[in-house]
Design an enzyme around this catalytic site. Structure first.
Site, PDB file in Angstrom:
ATOM      1  CB  SER A  47      -0.940   0.020   1.205  1.00  0.00           C
ATOM      2  OG  SER A  47      -2.138  -0.632   0.892  1.00  0.00           O
TER       3      SER A  47
ATOM      4  CG  PHE B  23      -6.681 -11.668   0.102  1.00  0.00           C
ATOM      5  CD1 PHE B  23      -6.154 -12.673  -0.707  1.00  0.00           C
ATOM      6  CD2 PHE B  23      -6.687 -10.372  -0.373  1.00  0.00           C
ATOM      7  CE1 PHE B  23      -5.630 -12.385  -1.953  1.00  0.00           C
ATOM      8  CE2 PHE B  23      -6.164 -10.074  -1.614  1.00  0.00           C
ATOM      9  CZ  PHE B  23      -5.633 -11.079  -2.411  1.00  0.00           C
ATOM     10  CB  ALA B  24     -12.269 -14.537   3.911  1.00  0.00           C
TER      11      ALA B  24
ATOM     12  CG  ASN C  30      -6.775  -2.535  -0.746  1.00  0.00           C
ATOM     13  OD1 ASN C  30      -5.781  -1.839  -0.657  1.00  0.00           O
ATOM     14  ND2 ASN C  30      -7.002  -3.568   0.068  1.00  0.00           N
TER      15      ASN C  30
ATOM     16  CB  THR D 246       1.650   0.834   6.818  1.00  0.00           C
ATOM     17  OG1 THR D 246       0.268   1.230   6.681  1.00  0.00           O
ATOM     18  CG2 THR D 246       2.215   1.427   8.094  1.00  0.00           C
ATOM     19  N   GLY D 247       2.628  -0.684   4.261  1.00  0.00           N
ATOM     20  CA  GLY D 247       2.268  -1.570   3.168  1.00  0.00           C
ATOM     21  C   GLY D 247       2.270  -3.013   3.604  1.00  0.00           C
TER      22      GLY D 247
ATOM     23  CB  SER E 258       2.317 -10.649   4.739  1.00  0.00           C
ATOM     24  OG  SER E 258       1.991 -11.772   3.939  1.00  0.00           O
TER      25      SER E 258
END
Length: 404
Positions: free
Chosen positions: A120, A178-179, A219, A357-358, A384
């Site tokens: 991000s 992405f649940a 997003n 942040t990303g 991540s």
């Protein structure tokens, strides 16, 4: 092994994406995927630090705490990241600290020159392009998105400013995508989406709030922003990044390769942490990032991000009026606020830093600088979906800007 090096660097002239929003403090155990004037030409002298007329000069920051920075990165690796790195650029002086590996298969040590996916943090790049277009009178921030993209959105009240500040109310399609972290990722790893397909996924769900009523990270907003860039420039987003940012700032490690899946040159591999405790890490390095595009598909390095945010915060990328728009913040929580594609974070020592942040599969990034852009930090961990790593990596900000 920890490397901590301090050296002199040339003073450069001109000098997110989240699966979910990257919060200021993610709860443990949760999944987290963040006055008019002409724009200065790259290479022009740095302006004085920006402050209100008649206000006292800001107090000098203490020197960065490199020992503390190294301790943070050690903790990040202990908590599950294969490697972590941090780079501070401070008035031409550079500090570099690393820990762990860039590649679990070969054991190659991670390095601060490695390239990585910035998630991000891409959102700030996209916002800068649009604000430059506003400076060129090709875009009005308070105009409806539908003025430029007729019929795209179901509500003519949604403005460009709402989109860039996450106040549009557009549902974040990645919440569903992405649940489940690994299956969700594998379903889209090699898929290529159009912008309109992504917006359509969002519009299947009710909006989260009325336009302008509240901050809600999505997003979808920056997919719409990418569409605006392409409509107004008549060029792909990649070309806009290249001509307006990458080439002028000499960002030699920064790329937008969508829909290609590889990171060019020397890079750190990224590892996704599965939802199931104890399950092996998944190498997520190769992916299209088509599910994010202008919301999170840029590749860069610590050096390039420090250059980019230094230039932005020094006022070199847009007019003072547009930078003031970018820095008009909405409170998110006790320590964080959001402007237009830009976060403000207040640290324990009272210093506020500005950046983004990303989080994209395999990578967490923090890229922030002081108000005047004189000191910048980029920190990255190559994993991540690990809340402990995400929260601990935030400690790099304290070491970089608050000192010991």
């Amino acid at each position: 092994m920890v490397l901590a090096t301090v050296g002199r660097a040339a003073v450069l002239g001109a000098v997110g994406l989240s699966l979910l929003a990257v919060p200021a403090h993610a709860a443990a155990g949760t999944r987290t995927a963040a006055a008019a004037g002409a724009r200065q030409a790259p290479g022009s002298p740095a302006p004085a630090a920006r402050q209100a007329p008649g206000s006292p000069a800001p107090a000098a920051l203490p020197a960065p705490d490199t020992a503390g920075l190294a301790a943070v990165l050690r903790s990040v690796v202990a908590q599950g990241a294969p490697g972590a790195l941090a780079r501070i650029d401070d008035h031409g002086r550079t500090y570099r600290v690393t820990r762990g590996v860039a590649d679990r298969a070969t054991g190659r040590a991670i390095g601060t020159a490695d390239r990585f996916r910035i998630g991000s943090v891409t959102k700030t790049f996209t916002t800068v392009v649009l604000l430059q277009l506003a400076d060129e009178h090709r875009l009005r921030l308070d105009a409806p998105v539908n003025r430029y993209l007729p019929g795209l959105l179901p509500d003519d009240r949604i403005t460009v400013r709402h989109v860039l500040g996450h106040r549009s109310g557009l549902y974040d399609y990645t919440d569903d995508m992405f649940a489940a972290s690994v299956p969700g990722f594998e379903a889209v790893r090699n898929k290529v989406f159009t912008y309109r397909q992504l917006v359509a996924l969002s519009l299947k769900k009710p909006r989260t709030n009325a336009p302008g009523a509240a901050y809600a990270y999505s997003n979808t907003n920056f997919v719409v922003a990418g569409m605006l860039v392409e409509k107004l420039t008549g060029q792909p987003v990649a070309t806009a990044y290249q001509n307006r940012l990458i080439k002028p700032l000499k960002l030699t490690d920064t790329f937008y390769v969508h829909p290609r899946t590889a990171i060019p040159g020397r890079h750190t591999r990224g590892y996704l942490t599965p939802d199931a405790a104890g399950a092996p890490l998944v190498d997520a390095t190769a992916q299209t990032v088509s599910w994010a595009q202008s919301a999170g598909a840029v590749i860069s390095s610590a050096r390039d991000l420090d250059v980019f945010y230094g230039a932005l915060l020094k006022g070199r990328l847009m007019s003072a009026a547009r930078l003031a728009d970018m820095e008009r913040f909405t409170k998110v929580n006790g320590t964080t606020a959001y402007g237009l594609g830009l976060r403000r974070r207040t640290l324990s020592c009272g210093v506020s830093v500005y950046g983004h942040t990303g989080a994209v599969q395999g990578y967490y990034t923090y890229a922030f600088g002081t108000k005047d852009g004189a000191r910048t930090l980029t920190a990255m961990a190559n994993t991540s979906n690990n809340a402990k790593v995400l929260n601990t990596l935030a400690g790099t900000l304290e070491s970089a800007f608050c000192g010991k």
